[in-house]
Every structure is written in structure tokens, then in C-alpha cells.
Design an enzyme around this catalytic site. Structure first.
Site, short mmCIF file in Angstrom:
data_model
loop_
_atom_site.label_atom_id
_atom_site.label_comp_id
_atom_site.label_asym_id
_atom_site.label_seq_id
_atom_site.Cartn_x
_atom_site.Cartn_y
_atom_site.Cartn_z
N GLU A 189 -14.94 -72.67 22.50
CA GLU A 189 -15.01 -72.13 21.13
C GLU A 189 -14.83 -73.26 20.12
OE1 GLU A 189 -12.20 -69.00 20.28
OE2 GLU A 189 -12.84 -68.83 18.18
N HIS A 206 -3.77 -68.57 18.25
CA HIS A 206 -5.14 -68.17 18.56
C HIS A 206 -5.35 -67.99 20.07
CE1 HIS A 206 -9.34 -69.52 19.63
NE2 HIS A 206 -9.58 -68.46 18.90
N GLU A 220 -4.02 -64.76 21.07
CA GLU A 220 -4.93 -63.68 20.65
C GLU A 220 -5.97 -63.42 21.76
OE1 GLU A 220 -8.98 -63.59 19.11
OE2 GLU A 220 -7.90 -64.62 17.49
N HIS A 221 -6.53 -64.49 22.32
CA HIS A 221 -7.48 -64.31 23.44
C HIS A 221 -6.80 -63.66 24.65
CE1 HIS A 221 -11.21 -66.87 22.54
NE2 HIS A 221 -10.54 -66.80 21.40
#
Lengths: 435, 450
Positions: free
Chosen positions: B148, B68, B71-72
Site C-alpha cells: 500500500e 494503520h 486497522e488492517h
């Protein structure tokens, strides 16, 4: 190097994709109008119905009445109880959705071409002969109360509700349309009947259909479905007075992160400067990674996962609000940045490059919205409720293009009020006044 | 009155045209990139998606959250695209872009006017191999993912409880680790962690391209060959083999309290088989079972038994199952009690409903209704080409083929009541399950009924 390439590409693709949207205005034999986009590719129809008024029609003591009433429309009608109604709907493989908002009650329906008449008959039962059976009322009331209790523990809901209460006081806009535990517990069957009579009527209805249906079929459908509704509903609400003072309100909530809801007054949808305001907000806090708030608070400093600001032109008041979350330790810093960005935009406006890019984005993305029957029907109803002309989709991009740097500078001075901003902070933020 | 009207319809067979399958084209490039093109010419729009067969369940132990986090970081630029310029370029073209990570896949997408597709492929191909990361960008973005996590998980007792339950469900398989990562591990992720993950797994032979919208498959193919064709594959990428679960021998139970809990609930999940290539029948039966037990807030078995009648025990019930998973999946239910019902009583009542179901079998009328709805869902699904693109992308990164996706509706229709009952017998076993209670600390303590 590739940046150049992109500029070239931008020129090459300068013609925005054209929104082909042949909207017909259909008037039924009985005099009910609707907007229609025919598309016979997939054998179903999306129908969208909106009644102006919504939860703001609630009398103060019966807060939550319209919401509970709306939720009960699919819980039994005519000679069908809740079980029988759901069985009938599912046997037709039709989808019905009933929802209430601040300014409207909405009904979304999707039904197959092969059993359209039966699906419309069933939907007609729901909106003309709802039963409001005692057991259904208690069951749904329990669900609504559960949602209200959940909101009391949700920092996002606490923040928005606190902001509304501070801004609008006793006007319906000042409280959540779901009602509160006491008002919902006190709603009687008579209150629900009254809410139904007040909210569902022909003098405030907007209709749109998209999909596998033609004008004649839709005309007949409109009379079947809506012809039996009462002509007139309850008086619409009055304008909401603005009570919010500048400042910060902290609401204590045990969490590692604070939720911040902030804003000030906004601008009417039919204001001549609305498009300039819309572009201004898009540059400041639009839902994109390149908007200023997103760049400053997230990208450069990592203080939040997401931040945005929104123009909210409601029927009886206008807001410009925003929301984000940040660690308790960084909340005060993030708020300072938001204030500074508000001030910078007020003082200096935007650059020619920002304006050009934002226009390209807004005009380029507009036709992308119209993909799918259900989405198109929702947009068409919204356009009618906003009082827009039927050719709006063809003229809208020209209105965006026409906005100049001077228009933006002017609306920045008029709309943005850096000193008026109020921040509701739900959490345990460091360095802010204790509640 | 209406009831009578409806009878012939219930018996009638819904006709479905095979139109959708005709609009799907596939090809594979010599470097291993698989591609799916879905045509929908109703609007001049295209969705361009690049799916990587790499998700949080493929992470090295101790590096949870790296899929993840990467991904950012994929938006932080290449030699030719400055940090942030990827999204800025898409936006300047009037498009939207984003990305998402799950246990079995990571995907990037843009939604633009059809004539911008070539530019999207230029940029997506550029960052498949060309990512450049500065320490500053990594440090700032790590703060973003921690925010997040704080927003989505740490601020939400239900999400925290979900992490605990999955960890209990999967003793050994990495599905027990949250996609966003355990906080202490996510906080320690580095630039090198991200780059090493990236270099191995971001490659054409580990990716699926999905293009959906107003496009011509031949043109898409030519464009894909031009942009993605020259990219070298990662040599030696093997099959995705994750560690498997040991047999579960004991029922697992969790109880969590948190003052922020608004609504207590009981939730149980059972380990259950997933959809496998060429073998989706059990998953299809479980899909129908979930619909029968708790797929509808009014007519499903749990709703009728627990939310209706003189003394309802629940204000909400639902059953869930998602067979789309590379490895083993789970089947579950959740129930929210009425204010005067304890979780113990509610759980016992749910178990009563399940026991009755196993004894009495499937109600044929309800079964037929669900079949019809599943058939109609195919028609409604065609209205959302983005959704179709996601269906194909997630399936092809979860061990299924295009043929499996296209066979799924018919496999669902072929499920019999006996299949459903057998699936229920196989799965609804408490020694195969995790049961969780989420409550406020002030809730009256009640004995766990066994």
C-alpha cells in the site's frame, strides 16, 4: 458458533430491502423526454444530462477536441466571459459539472429550488451559446496539456493507454480522449466549434432529474434548456476492431513497484448472458475483499494492496480488464496467480456457495445505490443510455436470482480466455522479458 | 442580460431550514461510548460507523504506522469470527465495509440495508475487545501495508515530497510523521506492537458510534445498549496530550527533484490554528480566507491574478485549509507554473498577490458570494448522509462536540471581512511557513529569490 448465528440471520433477513423508486417518464411540450424521481425533502434538484458519442467522435487529427470543447463550456457563454459566468453561477450557489468520456459528454447540475429558473437559464447559455474566447481556449489548453504530460509520467495512465493502443490501434478507443501534446496544441477555434456541433445535439441526449421538482416543472425546464440545441449531431463512431495478441508487454518505468493492467475481450451489455457474466466477474475480481483475486493475491500472499477485474461494455467494443500493483520482485508471481485463477474458473466454474453468497451480495447491495438525489439522477441517465426499461430497478434482482450454476459454467467457457490474456506491466519487474 | 437578473438574488437572503439539526440525536452509554444518530428516511439504508479517538499522531515514537496496521488487522478475526469472515458476512448481507486511519482517528464502517444493523453491531462490538491475531496473518498483512505504501507513496514523487514537507512543518509534533508510517519502521511492526496498541485504545470510552440513515434513534439506542453496553471501558485513559511545536523562528524551504515529476509546482503551508470546542471563530475566518484566495479556479484572487490576463504565470492555483484537527493545523497554497514560468517567478507572483490582499483588504462582492455558497453547501450536504456521518465522526474524534458541529455554519456566516483580514495577517508569515519546490532534475536551476 457465530457462523451458525449468521446463517440464521441470513434466513431471517432473506427478504431483500425493496428499492422504492417511483420513476416517472416526463415528455416536455416540445417532445424531449426525461426520467424523474420526485423527492421534495431537500430544496434542490439534481439534473443529469448525457450526450452519446463523447471523445470517440474526434477525428484522428483533432484528437482531444471534444475533451477541450467540454472543458470550455463553463468558460464563458452568451454575453458573459469566463469570470462573469463563474460569478453568476456562484451567486446562484449552483453547481455545474461538464465532463467527457469515451462514449459520452456528461453534464451534472445541482441547483436550489429558490433560484431554479435563473440557474437553468445560465446552464442553457453554457450549452447553447458557449463563447470559446481565445484567452479561455489558451488557458484551458494549457491545463489539458499539463494533464497529458502528467499522464506520461503516471504508471497507471501509461499502463491503461498502452493496453488500449495495443487493443484498438487507430480506432478512437486506441488512444486517450484527452488527446496528445501535438493534437491538442494544434486544435483551432474552428475545430472546437466543430466538436461542439458534433457532440451536443438533441438526437443523442438522455436526461434525468431527482429532487425538488415536479413533472410539469421539469417539462418546461427541458424545453428551455435543450429546445434550442441542433436536432442532429455528428455520425457516431464505428465498431472497434480487436488487435490485442496474448502475452506480456513491459514498459520500463523507474519505480519500486510495477503497475499491471491486463485483460481480454468482454461481453455486450445487452447480451442474454450478461447477468451470468456479471456474477462470474464479481466472484473472480469484484471490488470486495472476498473476491477470488483479492483473496489469492492480497489476503493469502500479501502481493498487492488491491486487485480487481471489470466488465467494460462500451458502445463500440467490450473488454474484461483488471489492474493491480505489486513490488517489482513479486510482479511475475502475481501474474502467474492471476493466470491460474482465470484457468481455475474456466475449468471448474464456481461453487454453489460462492454463487449463493454473491447473489445475496448483489441483490442486497442494489437498493443501497439509490441514496441521494445526485446518485439517483446519475443512475437513471445510465439506465437510459444502456437502453434499459423504466421498470428495470424492479426486475433487476430477479434477473440476478435467475442465474444458475450451469449458466455460470457456460459463460465461464465463453467469456474467460486464459490463453488470450495480455498483461501490460509498467515498472521494472524481475523475471519478465525486458522491453 | 443575465447579469441584471442576478442582482436581486445576490442581495437576497438564502433561507435555510434548520431541518438537519432536528434529525441528529445523541446519547452516551454508562461505559463512556458516545453515540450520534442521524436520520435520513429517503432510502432503506444505514451507515454504521465506529470511530476510535486514536490515530497515527497517538503512536509511540519508533512505531510509526501501527495505528494503520492495526486497522488492517482488525479484519483478522475473533473467537467467533474467522479471519476474513467479517467482510464476508457484511457482503453476504449485501453490504459494503471498510476502514480508514488518519492522524487523529481510526474508523470502521459498514453500509447495509437498515434491517441488518443489529448484525453489524454484534460484529463490531465483538471485535472491539476480542481481536485474535496469528503470526501468519500479521506477516502477510504487513506485506500488504508495505505494498500500500509503495503504491500510494513510494511510486508518487508528489506523495514523497508531501511527507518531507510535513516532516519539516512539524519539527516536534507527531503530525510530521506519515499516517502509513516511515517505511523502515512500518516494515518492523510486530504482532505485539499491534496488540498492545489495541488493548489500550480500543474501548468504549475511547470511541464514538455514528449511525446514519433510515433509523429510529430510540431503537438504535436500545440496540447499542444491548451490544456495546456490556463492554468494559479501559480504566485510566487520560486526555490526549501530544507534544507541541516550539516557536518557529526561521522560514523553512525544501526543493526536491525526481525524474518522475510530471508537473513542477510550488507549495507553501503556514502553521495555523484549528477548530477548537467553543472557539471556532479563527478557523472560520481561515476557511473563508482559503475560499477567497484560492477556492475557485476562475474567480478566486490567485486564479484571477495568475491564470488570467495577457501573461498568465500559472495553469493552476489553489488555497487550502482544513480546521478539523485535534492539534495545530496548516493553511496553504499550491501553484503550477505555465511552461515558460520559473518556480521562483511564480512564487514571487503569489507573494505579490498576498501582499496586495493584505494591503487592499477583502472584496465585498466576492465575500458575499462565498457566504452564500457556504450557506447553500448545507443544503447540498444533506443529500449525502454518509458525508454527514463522517463530518460528525471526524469532529467528535478531533476535539469538537455535537454543538460545535451544529454551530459551525452560523459561525461561518458570522465571519466579517475584518476577521478574514486579521486571520490573514496572523497566519501569512513566511517565518511560520514551509515552502516547497518539486521539479524534474533537468529543470533549469534558478536562484531562490529571497
Amino acid at each position: 458458533m457465530i457462523k451458525r448465528l449468521f446463517v440464521a440471520a441470513l434466513v431471517a433477513f432473506a427478504l431483500p430491502a425493496h428499492a422504492e423508486l417511483p420513476i416517472q417518464k416526463v415528455t416536455s411540450p416540445g417532445g424531449i423526454t426525461a426520467w424523474l424521481v420526485e423527492d421534495h425533502e431537500i430544496p434542490f434538484t439534481a439534473l443529469e444530462i448525457q450526450f452519446r458519442g463523447g471523445t470517440s467522435l474526434d477525428p484522428a487529427e483533432q484528437r482531444g477536441g471534444v475533451n477541450l470543447m467540454t472543458a470550455l463550456l463553463e468558460e464563458g457563454a452568451g454575453d458573459l466571459d469566463a469570470q462573469a459566468f463563474a460569478n453568476a453561477r456562484d451567486a446562484l450557489a449552483a453547481h455545474f459539472g461538464f465532463s467527457s468520456g469515451t462514449d459520452s459528454v456528461s453534464i451534472s447540475a445541482q441547483f436550489l429550488t429558490e433560484n431554479r429558473d435563473q440557474a437553468v437559464d445560465l446552464l442553457r447559455l453554457a450549452i447553447t451559446e458557449p463563447r470559446f474566447d481565445a484567452d479561455a481556449v489558451e488557458r484551458v489548453r494549457g491545463q489539458v496539456l499539463s494533464g497529458i504530460r502528467a499522464n506520461l509520467k503516471s504508471p497507471e495512465a501509461i499502463a491503461a493507454n498502452s493496453f488500449d493502443q495495443l487493443a484498438f490501434g487507430n480506432h478512437p478507443y486506441g488512444s486517450n480522449g484527452d488527446g496528445n501534446e501535438m493534437s491538442v496544441a494544434g486544435l483551432s477555434r474552428a475545430d472546437i466549434e466543430e466538436a461542439f456541433k458534433g457532440a451536443i445535439s438533441r438526437d443523442r441526449v438522455y436526461v434525468a432529474a431527482t429532487g425538488d421538482i415536479d413533472a410539469a416543472q421539469l417539462g418546461a425546464l427541458l424545453d428551455t434548456l435543450l429546445g434550442g440545441l441542433p436536432a442532429k449531431g455528428a455520425p457516431l463512431p464505428k465498431r472497434a476492431e480487436w488487435h490485442l495478441k496474448p502475452g506480456v508487454t513491459v514498459v520500463d518505468f523507474p519505480s519500486p513497484q510495477s503497475v499491471i493492467y491486463f485483460g481480454h475481450q468482454g461481453i455486450k451489455r445487452d447480451d442474454p448472458e450478461f447477468f451470468a457474466a456479471y456474477i462470474l466477474n464479481e466472484i473472480l475480481g469484484g471490488g470486495r475483499f472476498t473476491a477470488r483475486l483479492m483473496t489469492e493475491v492480497r489476503d493469502k500472499r500479501g502481493l498487492t494492496y488491491g486487485i480487481g477485474s471489470y466488465l467494460v461494455p462500451q458502445d463500440y467494443a467490450e473488454l474484461m480488464v483488471g489492474q493491480f500493483s505489486s513490488a517489482n520482485a513479486t510482479t511475475a508471481q502475481a501474474i502467474d496467480i492471476v493466470r491460474a485463477e482465470w484457468k481455475r474458473l474456466y475449468d471448474n466454474g464456481v461453487t454453489a456457495e460462492e454463487l449463493a453468497k454473491t447473489k445475496t451480495y448483489l441483490t442486497g447491495s442494489y437498493p443501497l445505490r439509490f441514496d441521494g438525489n445526485a446518485r439517483i439522477a446519475r443512475i437513471l441517465v445510465g439506465m437510459q443510455a444502456d437502453g434499459l426499461p423504466i421498470d428495470y430497478a424492479q426486475t433487476r434482482n430477479a434477473k440476478i436470482e435467475a442465474v444458475t450454476l450451469e449458466d455460470i459454467a457456460k459463460i465461464a467457457k465463453r467469456l474467460l480466455k486464459p490463453d488470450d490474456l495480455h498483461f501490460v506491466v509498467v515498472g521494472q519487474p524481475e523475471g519478465l522479458p525486458k522491453p | 442580460m443575465l447579469r441584471k437578473l442576478l442582482i436581486p438574488i445576490v442581495l437576497g437572503v438564502l433561507s435555510v431550514s434548520p431541518a438537519l439539526a432536528d434529525k441528529v440525536t445523541t446519547f452516551t452509554l454508562p461505559n463512556g461510548l458516545e453515540a450520534v444518530v442521524i436520520e435520513d428516511h429517503r432510502a432503506p439504508v444505514v451507515t454504521h460507523m465506529m470511530w476510535y479517538k486514536i490515530g497515527s499522531a497517538d503512536e509511540p515514537r519508533g512505531k510509526s504506522g501501527i495505528a494503520h496496521f492495526l486497522e488492517h488487522l482488525m479484519f483478522k478475526g475473533t473467537k467467533t469470527v474467522a479471519p476474513g469472515a467479517f467482510s464476508a458476512t457484511v457482503e453476504a448481507q449485501g453490504g459494503d465495509d471498510n476502514a480508514f486511519t488518519y492522524y487523529d482517528y481510526t474508523a470502521y464502517f459498514q453500509r447495509v440495508a437498515t434491517d441488518r444493523l443489529d448484525l453489524m453491531m454484534t460484529m463490531e462490538a465483538d471485535r472491539m475487545r476480542g481481536l485474535i491475531l496469528s503470526e501468519d496473518n500479521v506477516t502477510t498483512e504487513r506485506a500488504v501495508i508495505i505494498e500500500e505504501r509503495a503504491q500510494r507513496t513510494d511510486s508518487d514523487p508528489s506523495a514523497l515530497f508531501g511527507e518531507q514537507r510535513r516532516a519539516a512543518q512539524y519539527l516536534n509534533h507527531p503530525y510530521g510523521t506519515p499516517v502509513i508510517g516511515w517505511k523502515h519502521e512500518a516494515e518492523a511492526l510486530t504482532r505485539e506492537d499491534a496488540l498492545s496498541f489495541y488493548r489500550t485504545y480500543y474501548a468504549p470510552n475511547n470511541a464514538v458510534l455514528v449511525v446514519a440513515g433510515d433509523v429510529n434513534p430510540d431503537e438504535v439506542r436500545a440496540m447499542a445498549e444491548a451490544h456495546y453496553g456490556p463492554i468494559a471501558p479501559t480504566p485510566g485513559l487520560g486526555e490526549r496530550h501530544r507534544v507541541t511545536e516550539p516557536p518557529q523562528l526561521a522560514e523553512r524551504r525544501l526543493a526536491m527533484t525526481d525524474p518522475r515529476v510530471a508537473q513542477p509546482y510550488v507549495i507553501r503551508s503556514y502553521l495555523a490554528p484549528e477548530r477548537n470546542a467553543g472557539a471556532q471563530e479563527k478557523a472560520a475566518a481561515l476557511t473563508v480566507l482559503a475560499e477567497l484566495l484560492g477556492g475557485n479556479s476562475t474567480t478566486s484572487l490567485l486564479a484571477r491574478a495568475l491564470q488570467f490576463g495577457d501573461a498568465p504565470k500559472a495553469i493552476y492555483t489553489s488555497a487550502y485549509y482544513d480546521g478539523l484537527s485535534l492539534d495545530i493545523s496548516d493553511f496553504g497554497f499550491v501553484a503550477i507554473p505555465t511552461p515558460d514560468t520559473s518556480l521562483a517567478d511564480l512564487e514571487a507572483a503569489v507573494d505579490g498577490v498576498l501582499a496586495d490582499f493584505l494591503k487592499n483588504g477583502v472584496d465585498q462582492t466576492a465575500f458575499d458570494r462565498i457566504k452564500r455558497q457556504l450557506r447553500a453547501d448545507e443544503i447540498y450536504a444533506r443529500d449525502n448522509v454518509d458525508g454527514l456521518a463522517r463530518d460528525y465522526g471526524s469532529a467528535l474524534t478531533s476535539g469538537l462536540t455535537v454543538a460545535d458541529v451544529q454551530a459551525w455554519p452560523d459561525i461561518l456566516q458570522a465571519v466579517t471581512p475584518e476577521d478574514v483580514l486579521q486571520a490573514a495577517r496572523d497566519v501569512l508569515n513566511r517565518n511560520n511557513a514551509v515552502t516547497g519546490w518539486l521539479e524534474r532534475p533537468d529543470a533549469p536551476k534558478v536562484e531562490v529569490t529571497q
